[in-house]
Design a protein around this motif. Sequence first.
Motif, mmCIF file in Angstrom:
data_model
loop_
_atom_site.group_PDB
_atom_site.id
_atom_site.type_symbol
_atom_site.label_atom_id
_atom_site.label_comp_id
_atom_site.label_asym_id
_atom_site.label_seq_id
_atom_site.Cartn_x
_atom_site.Cartn_y
_atom_site.Cartn_z
ATOM 1 N N ASP A 180 0.807 -1.218 0.000
ATOM 2 C CA ASP A 180 0.000 0.000 0.000
ATOM 3 C C ASP A 180 0.844 1.273 0.000
ATOM 4 O O ASP A 180 0.310 2.383 -0.024
ATOM 5 N N GLY A 181 2.186 1.129 0.042
ATOM 6 C CA GLY A 181 3.092 2.274 -0.026
ATOM 7 C C GLY A 181 3.131 3.126 1.222
ATOM 8 O O GLY A 181 3.640 4.237 1.205
ATOM 9 N N LYS A 182 2.639 2.587 2.363
ATOM 10 C CA LYS A 182 2.544 3.390 3.581
ATOM 11 C C LYS A 182 3.644 3.121 4.591
ATOM 12 O O LYS A 182 3.750 3.829 5.580
ATOM 13 N N TRP A 183 4.451 2.107 4.379
ATOM 14 C CA TRP A 183 5.549 1.815 5.304
ATOM 15 C C TRP A 183 6.653 1.062 4.584
ATOM 16 O O TRP A 183 6.444 0.526 3.502
ATOM 17 N N ILE A 184 7.836 1.078 5.218
ATOM 18 C CA ILE A 184 8.965 0.295 4.712
ATOM 19 C C ILE A 184 9.374 -0.694 5.792
ATOM 20 O O ILE A 184 9.142 -0.477 6.985
ATOM 21 N N ARG A 185 10.012 -1.772 5.348
ATOM 22 C CA ARG A 185 10.342 -2.860 6.260
ATOM 23 C C ARG A 185 11.660 -3.504 5.853
ATOM 24 O O ARG A 185 11.988 -3.577 4.668
ATOM 25 N N LYS A 186 12.374 -3.988 6.860
ATOM 26 C CA LYS A 186 13.586 -4.763 6.609
ATOM 27 C C LYS A 186 13.689 -5.848 7.667
ATOM 28 O O LYS A 186 13.252 -5.671 8.795
ATOM 29 N N GLN A 187 14.282 -6.970 7.273
ATOM 30 C CA GLN A 187 14.462 -8.099 8.191
ATOM 31 C C GLN A 187 15.934 -8.474 8.268
ATOM 32 O O GLN A 187 16.627 -8.474 7.258
ATOM 33 N N TRP A 188 16.388 -8.779 9.472
ATOM 34 C CA TRP A 188 17.742 -9.255 9.712
ATOM 35 C C TRP A 188 17.662 -10.608 10.399
ATOM 36 O O TRP A 188 16.810 -10.819 11.258
ATOM 37 N N ASN A 189 18.552 -11.509 10.032
ATOM 38 C CA ASN A 189 18.722 -12.766 10.759
ATOM 39 C C ASN A 189 19.958 -12.604 11.632
ATOM 40 O O ASN A 189 21.033 -12.282 11.131
ATOM 41 N N VAL A 190 19.782 -12.817 12.924
ATOM 42 C CA VAL A 190 20.880 -12.671 13.880
ATOM 43 C C VAL A 190 21.296 -14.042 14.383
ATOM 44 O O VAL A 190 20.594 -15.033 14.182
ATOM 45 N N LYS A 191 22.458 -14.107 15.034
ATOM 46 C CA LYS A 191 23.007 -15.392 15.471
ATOM 47 C C LYS A 191 22.213 -16.016 16.602
ATOM 48 O O LYS A 191 22.070 -17.233 16.678
ATOM 49 N N HIS A 192 21.725 -15.173 17.517
ATOM 50 C CA HIS A 192 21.020 -15.700 18.681
ATOM 51 C C HIS A 192 20.189 -14.592 19.321
ATOM 52 O O HIS A 192 20.282 -13.417 18.945
ATOM 53 N N PHE A 193 19.389 -14.972 20.294
ATOM 54 C CA PHE A 193 18.471 -14.060 20.960
ATOM 55 C C PHE A 193 19.173 -12.825 21.511
ATOM 56 O O PHE A 193 18.711 -11.699 21.321
ATOM 57 N N VAL A 194 20.285 -13.007 22.190
ATOM 58 C CA VAL A 194 20.980 -11.878 22.810
ATOM 59 C C VAL A 194 21.438 -10.877 21.750
ATOM 60 O O VAL A 194 21.309 -9.669 21.936
ATOM 61 N N GLN A 195 21.951 -11.355 20.621
ATOM 62 C CA GLN A 195 22.361 -10.431 19.559
ATOM 63 C C GLN A 195 21.151 -9.659 19.031
ATOM 64 O O GLN A 195 21.242 -8.466 18.757
ATOM 65 N N GLY A 196 20.018 -10.322 18.920
ATOM 66 C CA GLY A 196 18.802 -9.640 18.485
ATOM 67 C C GLY A 196 18.389 -8.548 19.457
ATOM 68 O O GLY A 196 18.047 -7.434 19.058
ATOM 69 N N MET A 197 18.449 -8.844 20.741
ATOM 70 C CA MET A 197 18.089 -7.855 21.753
ATOM 71 C C MET A 197 19.090 -6.696 21.783
ATOM 72 O O MET A 197 18.697 -5.539 21.932
ATOM 73 N N GLU A 198 20.367 -6.997 21.619
ATOM 74 C CA GLU A 198 21.373 -5.930 21.577
ATOM 75 C C GLU A 198 21.121 -5.002 20.390
ATOM 76 O O GLU A 198 21.224 -3.774 20.511
#
Length: 116
Positions: free
Chosen positions: A44-62
């Motif tokens: 709908d052209g109203k937002w942008i998004r990106k996804q990252w794959n991280v090594k583990h939960f802690v890296q994602g939270m950091e």
Amino acid sequence: MDISSMDQLAKKKCKPCEGGVDPCSAAEAQEQLQNLPGWQLSDDGKWIRKQWNVKHFVQGMEFLNRVAEVAEQDGHHPDVHLIGYRKVNIELSTHAIGGLSENDFILAAKIDQVAP
């Protein structure tokens, strides 16, 4: 909206937006996204998004904590999601105008600078 490089965007500061301005067009957003690898425009052209794959939960939270710091400094806050402990999704939109503003692209560039 002027089309800027990722470096140019990252040097800018988000401006307060309380509405009263038109969101950028889908064509403008697509053109700007050419300078922000991996970011995708919603159908709908109203937002942008990106996804990252991280090594583990802690890296994602950091990573999410770094994103929170950048977002707070600029006063522009994304929707953030940690899914299945290894996938980080970030979505940007300027809610006050119901679509995208330059602020979304500025914050996207800054997020890319702190990404794992």
